[in-house]
Motif scaffolding. Structure first.
Motif, mmCIF file in Angstrom:
data_model
loop_
_atom_site.group_PDB
_atom_site.id
_atom_site.type_symbol
_atom_site.label_atom_id
_atom_site.label_comp_id
_atom_site.label_asym_id
_atom_site.label_seq_id
_atom_site.Cartn_x
_atom_site.Cartn_y
_atom_site.Cartn_z
ATOM 1 N N ALA A 38 0.637 -1.128 0.046
ATOM 2 C CA ALA A 38 0.062 0.027 0.071
ATOM 3 C C ALA A 38 0.770 1.129 -0.069
ATOM 4 C CB ALA A 38 -0.861 0.054 1.160
ATOM 5 N N LEU A 39 2.073 1.238 0.797
ATOM 6 C CA LEU A 39 3.016 2.560 0.839
ATOM 7 C C LEU A 39 3.531 2.623 -0.629
ATOM 8 C CD1 LEU A 39 5.032 1.809 4.049
ATOM 9 C CD2 LEU A 39 3.423 3.735 3.527
ATOM 10 N N ILE A 40 3.908 1.596 -1.453
ATOM 11 C CA ILE A 40 4.472 1.923 -2.740
ATOM 12 C C ILE A 40 3.555 1.995 -3.836
ATOM 13 C CG2 ILE A 40 6.539 1.006 -1.922
ATOM 14 C CD1 ILE A 40 5.955 -1.442 -3.548
ATOM 15 N N TRP A 41 2.371 2.109 -3.512
ATOM 16 C CA TRP A 41 1.365 1.945 -4.666
ATOM 17 C C TRP A 41 1.662 3.134 -5.555
ATOM 18 C CZ3 TRP A 41 -1.953 -1.604 -6.576
ATOM 19 C CH2 TRP A 41 -2.881 -1.164 -7.229
ATOM 20 N N ASN A 42 1.869 4.232 -5.052
ATOM 21 C CA ASN A 42 2.133 5.327 -6.136
ATOM 22 C C ASN A 42 3.299 5.942 -6.458
ATOM 23 O OD1 ASN A 42 -0.922 6.085 -5.947
ATOM 24 N ND2 ASN A 42 -0.780 7.364 -4.185
ATOM 25 N N ARG A 43 4.485 5.001 -6.176
ATOM 26 C CA ARG A 43 5.729 4.935 -6.468
ATOM 27 C C ARG A 43 6.330 6.347 -5.853
ATOM 28 N NH1 ARG A 43 5.241 0.133 -6.674
ATOM 29 N NH2 ARG A 43 5.344 -0.902 -8.779
ATOM 30 N N ALA A 44 5.894 7.163 -4.897
ATOM 31 C CA ALA A 44 6.434 8.304 -4.246
ATOM 32 C C ALA A 44 7.780 7.974 -3.462
ATOM 33 C CB ALA A 44 5.424 8.908 -3.337
ATOM 34 N N PRO A 45 8.750 8.786 -3.713
ATOM 35 C CA PRO A 45 9.935 8.146 -3.136
ATOM 36 C C PRO A 45 10.018 7.966 -1.726
ATOM 37 C CG PRO A 45 10.311 10.142 -4.762
ATOM 38 C CD PRO A 45 8.862 9.890 -4.433
ATOM 39 N N GLN A 46 9.520 9.011 -0.945
ATOM 40 C CA GLN A 46 9.536 8.809 0.475
ATOM 41 C C GLN A 46 8.687 7.711 1.098
ATOM 42 O OE1 GLN A 46 11.433 10.746 2.682
ATOM 43 N NE2 GLN A 46 10.817 9.380 3.963
ATOM 44 N N ALA A 47 7.580 7.451 0.269
ATOM 45 C CA ALA A 47 6.876 6.172 0.558
ATOM 46 C C ALA A 47 7.545 4.900 0.296
ATOM 47 C CB ALA A 47 5.408 6.161 -0.172
ATOM 48 N N CYS A 48 8.387 4.774 -0.694
ATOM 49 C CA CYS A 48 9.066 3.441 -1.120
ATOM 50 C C CYS A 48 10.345 3.445 0.062
ATOM 51 C CB CYS A 48 9.609 3.943 -2.223
ATOM 52 S SG CYS A 48 8.449 3.785 -3.604
ATOM 53 N N ILE A 49 10.832 4.753 0.281
ATOM 54 C CA ILE A 49 11.772 4.577 1.567
ATOM 55 C C ILE A 49 11.045 3.867 2.871
ATOM 56 C CG2 ILE A 49 13.284 5.978 2.939
ATOM 57 C CD1 ILE A 49 13.908 7.615 0.502
ATOM 58 N N ASN A 50 9.911 4.496 3.082
ATOM 59 C CA ASN A 50 9.288 4.046 4.434
ATOM 60 C C ASN A 50 8.947 2.556 4.142
ATOM 61 O OD1 ASN A 50 9.442 6.470 5.527
ATOM 62 N ND2 ASN A 50 7.506 7.164 4.844
ATOM 63 N N ALA A 51 8.625 2.127 3.124
ATOM 64 C CA ALA A 51 8.368 0.770 2.812
ATOM 65 C C ALA A 51 9.542 -0.175 3.038
ATOM 66 C CB ALA A 51 7.847 0.316 1.529
ATOM 67 N N PHE A 52 10.546 0.346 2.365
ATOM 68 C CA PHE A 52 12.061 -0.252 2.681
ATOM 69 C C PHE A 52 12.616 -0.304 4.076
ATOM 70 C CE2 PHE A 52 16.801 0.060 2.853
ATOM 71 C CZ PHE A 52 16.965 -0.908 2.388
ATOM 72 N N LEU A 53 12.423 0.461 4.725
ATOM 73 C CA LEU A 53 12.644 0.649 6.291
ATOM 74 C C LEU A 53 11.590 -0.216 7.054
ATOM 75 C CD1 LEU A 53 13.492 4.372 6.908
ATOM 76 C CD2 LEU A 53 15.042 2.443 6.619
ATOM 77 N N ASN A 54 10.560 -0.322 6.506
ATOM 78 C CA ASN A 54 9.394 -1.333 7.271
ATOM 79 C C ASN A 54 9.926 -2.711 7.028
ATOM 80 O OD1 ASN A 54 6.530 -2.832 7.053
ATOM 81 N ND2 ASN A 54 6.295 -1.185 8.583
ATOM 82 N N ASN A 55 10.393 -3.086 5.953
ATOM 83 C CA ASN A 55 10.941 -4.384 5.595
ATOM 84 C C ASN A 55 11.697 -4.834 6.838
ATOM 85 O OD1 ASN A 55 10.461 -6.536 4.076
ATOM 86 N ND2 ASN A 55 12.711 -6.214 3.278
ATOM 87 N N ASN A 56 12.492 -4.035 7.803
ATOM 88 C CA ASN A 56 13.177 -4.729 8.659
ATOM 89 C C ASN A 56 12.039 -5.569 9.883
ATOM 90 O OD1 ASN A 56 15.694 -3.868 7.978
ATOM 91 N ND2 ASN A 56 15.363 -1.678 8.940
ATOM 92 N N TRP A 57 10.968 -4.834 10.128
ATOM 93 C CA TRP A 57 9.929 -5.386 10.825
ATOM 94 C C TRP A 57 9.487 -6.955 10.267
ATOM 95 C CZ3 TRP A 57 9.452 -4.006 15.843
ATOM 96 C CH2 TRP A 57 9.893 -2.961 15.994
ATOM 97 N N PHE A 58 9.195 -6.886 8.922
ATOM 98 C CA PHE A 58 8.833 -8.185 8.200
ATOM 99 C C PHE A 58 10.072 -9.453 8.633
ATOM 100 C CE2 PHE A 58 9.251 -11.072 4.715
ATOM 101 C CZ PHE A 58 7.865 -11.451 4.483
ATOM 102 N N GLY A 59 11.101 -8.916 8.555
ATOM 103 C CA GLY A 59 12.073 -10.074 8.683
ATOM 104 C C GLY A 59 12.204 -10.375 10.356
ATOM 105 N N ALA A 60 11.940 -9.377 11.179
ATOM 106 C CA ALA A 60 12.028 -9.670 12.531
ATOM 107 C C ALA A 60 10.928 -10.209 12.944
ATOM 108 C CB ALA A 60 11.925 -8.364 13.422
ATOM 109 N N VAL A 61 9.600 -10.172 12.342
ATOM 110 C CA VAL A 61 8.443 -11.138 12.690
ATOM 111 C C VAL A 61 8.874 -12.356 12.163
ATOM 112 C CG1 VAL A 61 6.193 -11.520 12.008
ATOM 113 C CG2 VAL A 61 7.000 -9.116 12.761
ATOM 114 N N ILE A 62 9.295 -12.721 10.915
ATOM 115 C CA ILE A 62 9.615 -14.126 10.330
ATOM 116 C C ILE A 62 10.673 -14.644 11.373
ATOM 117 C CG2 ILE A 62 10.905 -15.462 8.305
ATOM 118 C CD1 ILE A 62 8.054 -14.287 7.854
ATOM 119 N N PHE A 63 11.631 -13.803 11.873
ATOM 120 C CA PHE A 63 12.935 -14.360 12.508
ATOM 121 C C PHE A 63 12.084 -15.083 14.172
ATOM 122 C CE2 PHE A 63 15.567 -13.612 16.378
ATOM 123 C CZ PHE A 63 16.634 -14.767 16.190
ATOM 124 N N LEU A 64 11.141 -14.095 14.511
ATOM 125 C CA LEU A 64 10.600 -14.668 15.738
ATOM 126 C C LEU A 64 9.550 -15.809 15.620
ATOM 127 C CD1 LEU A 64 9.518 -11.158 17.220
ATOM 128 C CD2 LEU A 64 11.382 -12.738 17.956
#
Length: 75
Positions: A38-64
């Motif tokens: 949903a963040l990267i839907w419009n391809r806005a640069p700041q939203a894409c960066i936020n999605a990239f940073l949010n990917n850390n949480w994705f990895g942390a949840v998989i690790f847990l």
């Protein structure tokens, strides 16, 4: 790509007879994936960066999820 990873992790969970915590964590990881898409839907640069940073949480949840399963299976 994240959907493929999540499907493979669900398959892995079935193969190792994972507990309910594993699947709950995978549900949260899937929710994070939807949020990132949903963040990267419009391809806005700041939203894409936020999605990239949010990917850390994705990895942390998989690790847990894996950690919770290993804890109950005595890996």
């Amino acid at each position: 790509f994240q959907i493929v990873i999540l499907l493979l992790l669900v398959l892995l969970g079935f193969l190792v007879d994972a507990n309910v915590y594993y699947y709950v964590a995978l549900f949260f990881a899937a929710s994070l994936s939807v949020y990132q898409q949903a963040l990267i839907w419009n391809r806005a640069p700041q939203a894409c960066i936020n999605a990239f940073l949010n990917n850390n949480w994705f990895g942390a949840v998989i690790f847990l999820a894996i950690l919770a399963t290993c804890h109950t299976l005595s890996c």
